[in-house]
Design a protein around this motif. Sequence first.
Motif, mmCIF file in Angstrom:
data_model
loop_
_atom_site.group_PDB
_atom_site.id
_atom_site.type_symbol
_atom_site.label_atom_id
_atom_site.label_comp_id
_atom_site.label_asym_id
_atom_site.label_seq_id
_atom_site.Cartn_x
_atom_site.Cartn_y
_atom_site.Cartn_z
ATOM 1 N N ASP A 15 8.334 0.217 -11.022
ATOM 2 C CA ASP A 15 6.894 0.041 -11.101
ATOM 3 C C ASP A 15 6.222 1.189 -10.352
ATOM 4 O O ASP A 15 6.839 2.227 -10.084
ATOM 5 N N LYS A 16 4.950 1.014 -9.962
ATOM 6 C CA LYS A 16 4.256 2.083 -9.246
ATOM 7 C C LYS A 16 4.934 2.400 -7.915
ATOM 8 O O LYS A 16 5.054 3.568 -7.520
ATOM 9 N N THR A 17 5.389 1.356 -7.217
ATOM 10 C CA THR A 17 6.086 1.562 -5.947
ATOM 11 C C THR A 17 7.392 2.317 -6.170
ATOM 12 O O THR A 17 7.725 3.249 -5.435
ATOM 13 N N GLY A 18 8.130 1.909 -7.215
ATOM 14 C CA GLY A 18 9.381 2.586 -7.514
ATOM 15 C C GLY A 18 9.168 4.041 -7.871
ATOM 16 O O GLY A 18 9.918 4.926 -7.436
ATOM 17 N N GLU A 19 8.137 4.314 -8.679
ATOM 18 C CA GLU A 19 7.823 5.701 -9.037
ATOM 19 C C GLU A 19 7.508 6.523 -7.794
ATOM 20 O O GLU A 19 7.970 7.660 -7.645
ATOM 21 N N LEU A 20 6.707 5.955 -6.905
ATOM 22 C CA LEU A 20 6.320 6.676 -5.698
ATOM 23 C C LEU A 20 7.535 7.060 -4.861
ATOM 24 O O LEU A 20 7.689 8.214 -4.433
ATOM 25 N N PRO A 43 0.829 -1.215 0.000
ATOM 26 C CA PRO A 43 0.000 0.000 0.000
ATOM 27 C C PRO A 43 0.858 1.258 0.000
ATOM 28 O O PRO A 43 1.853 1.347 0.736
ATOM 29 N N PRO A 44 0.522 2.244 -0.809
ATOM 30 C CA PRO A 44 1.270 3.504 -0.810
ATOM 31 C C PRO A 44 1.315 4.169 0.568
ATOM 32 O O PRO A 44 2.314 4.799 0.924
ATOM 33 N N SER A 45 0.227 4.031 1.342
ATOM 34 C CA SER A 45 0.198 4.660 2.664
ATOM 35 C C SER A 45 1.291 4.105 3.573
ATOM 36 O O SER A 45 1.861 4.836 4.388
ATOM 37 N N VAL A 46 1.597 2.806 3.423
ATOM 38 C CA VAL A 46 2.655 2.196 4.229
ATOM 39 C C VAL A 46 4.001 2.818 3.873
ATOM 40 O O VAL A 46 4.807 3.170 4.758
ATOM 41 N N LEU A 47 4.246 2.976 2.571
ATOM 42 C CA LEU A 47 5.516 3.558 2.139
ATOM 43 C C LEU A 47 5.624 5.021 2.549
ATOM 44 O O LEU A 47 6.687 5.481 2.996
ATOM 45 N N LEU A 48 4.541 5.769 2.388
ATOM 46 C CA LEU A 48 4.582 7.186 2.730
ATOM 47 C C LEU A 48 4.833 7.389 4.216
ATOM 48 O O LEU A 48 5.563 8.315 4.606
ATOM 49 N N THR A 49 4.266 6.541 5.044
ATOM 50 C CA THR A 49 4.510 6.633 6.488
ATOM 51 C C THR A 49 5.973 6.395 6.800
ATOM 52 O O THR A 49 6.581 7.117 7.597
ATOM 53 N N ALA A 50 6.553 5.381 6.159
ATOM 54 C CA ALA A 50 7.974 5.076 6.389
ATOM 55 C C ALA A 50 8.867 6.177 5.848
ATOM 56 O O ALA A 50 9.901 6.507 6.436
#
Length: 776
Positions: free
Chosen positions: A500-505, A472-479
């Motif tokens: 991918d989408k995670t890498g872009e984020l 989830p993007p929210s997990v990455l953004l929190t970290a």
Amino acid sequence: MESVEDVWRLQPTLCAPLVARWFFTSPVRRPWATLVDAFPDHALGLASAVMSAAEVSPSSQARAQAEKWIHSLSAPTSWDVGTFAIVTQYARLDSRAAQFAVNGALAVLATPREPEELYGMLVDPLGDAATRQLIQSARQFFLPEAIGGLLALAVGDRRRRNSTPDHPLRVLSDLAGVIDPDFGTSLEIRTRLLRAVLDWMRRHRASGEQWSVATEALAGIFSVEVSGNWPDPGTPNTVTLAHGVDAADNLSRLLGLWKQVVPLLTCDATSGDGVPCPPVALVALLDMALGWVRLGLGVAPRGQIPSAEQMRWGAEGGRRILASLHPLLQNSPGTAMRAHRELARIRGRAQKAGQKLPTFDVESDLQSFCEWGSVDFTHDYEAATEQVLTQAKTLAKRLTALGPRAGVARFGELAEQAQVVGDYTGYLTAVRMAELMTDPAAWYQAAAESGETLLLGTALTQWLTTAPDTVPPSVLLTALDDAASRPTVVNAVLARSVVDKTGELVIDSMRAEDASLLETLIRHEPDDVMHRLLIHTIPAIAASAAISFSVGAPHGPALPAEWQTSWRRAMQNLRIDHLPPHNRWRAGKVLAHLAKHDADTFESWFHERLQDMTAQGWYASPLPHDSDHILAYLPCPHRLRLAIHCIGLPRVGHSALIHLVGSDTELAQHLLDEHAVSPDKLVDALFGQRNAAVEKIGPLLLERGASAGRIAAAVAWCDSWSGDRSRMHSQLLDYFTALADRVPALHAVAAAGRAQQEELLHQAEERERAARVRGR
């Protein structure tokens, strides 16, 4: 009298005695009050003179005047730095005066203050003055309050001791083992320090940090090493450095003081508001005890050879101190393993000497967790490597079998103990654990909650490998919002080869300060991640990616031809001061390659940096430290164009003309003829150039009207110099004398240089003679 910068003045060492004689010794030549009334704007200066007179004279009148001024002061919290300077002088008079100053310093330090901003940095001048007062009174009178104040300041002060002479614990340690040039070492100093430290310990054991401060102070007091440094009064630039082991008699009596320490280490501190001594606080005492053990085996600092008596007391001290520490060390797996490792290194020598060293039980999990530090590589490297990998895999299986929460908790315990051992490791174990995780998302969540960033990174890597679309993007953004976990998340994404989408984020969220993470970006082939970083909108990120390719620098992937345009654009925005240290070195290699093989790109980059400097108003080299010679690699047309832009710029540091012009007489002549450059401005190319440049360019500038004196002064310029300045001017005088014979066309420059250096040599010799007379 002495002349300083053409102004005659009384030698400073005579001022205080004369003030004491004229104003405070019967018969008094003039009442002191008349000066105070006549110069009300110089109250602090006059107060300083009173304190100096009271210090050098037994006059009761001077002391009375000093006391009158001190008693007129308001509360310490209202003092400024100037007032504190006078109080510091007063504190040197005797212990009673020092006690007054220490009380004032403690009151200042206990009062909240707003820091001041100075040249972009936050400073606390009043707090610094109070700290200096504590240091002075601790050194001069060993006041318990001053020592206690220093111990309190040391709590939370993580500055490195070896590079911070004014660190409170460094001050106390140096004081305990000080060598006096006249009287040698003194056990009395250690005894008084010990009494103050133990008193402080009895009242301050409420946290692990207080314990660590106390034990480090004790380790300094009981160290076998002593040191000192002092100048030669008649030779101001000469310093004697002394280092060694204390006398055997002092060691025997020092060991007798250890029994005062043991009860405080072993007592039940939890009965009041205290906590037990934590394992990390025992490390300093263990290292101190090992110093005694090594001395008993004939190992002394700086390769010195101790006497038989020093070795005897070293062995006895090591035995007694380790025996008292053994139960405490064994209680913690970390300290037990640290002691086991250190003693293993000298056990063979101890056996040969007939000395028995204590043994410690080592926890097998911790030994596996410490990986490379737990095996012996001296005999069979391959077997030792296999042992490390096997142990890490076995431990990983045990930890993953515990489940996410219990496994993370156990991993954290081992990591904490490993830090006590001195190992910041566990990476192999974390990697092997990730390979065994059936639910990396659960492990990631547990690691994030506990703050275990190492496991968080490997769990995220495994999660992205097995199910990247489920992160989830929210997990990455929190970290990413957490400063502790942000580098781990970024590194986990950059370690992949796809975006991918995670890498872009994650890559889009990277900021300029994340450029330091690219120092560890290791690639053998170009991939999507490298390309995405290369075209990043943050110049520091793109530039750091650009210098990761093997363009002029060793290692790194080859730069694909289709990426050349993006690479040049990233290099165009390269700012050395925005890069971390290692990448600055790589940037220097890349820029040198460009100067030799792609001069247009280098010229464009350098011109951009000159444009950046327009706003600041002066030139400072945009190249890495000590890399200005790269400019000399450019072809002549490129050097000419850049030289035109650099001529006449106000600068800080070296002029770019030094390497742009060098010894190229054709380029210099072109600047003078085709671009109407003033010869005086071109003299900047000769700053500090006592080489072929001055011999070739100098005659041309003289012929075009440049001043011989200005050329000589530029050539004689020195970046830095250590030692007597007179020696520097003597060498420059020899240089100009030889220059006249070697290059007749520069006879006028040589004559001007000799005249300048003779005058400067005379001035330097006068300053050095005056310094010897003053004894400082």
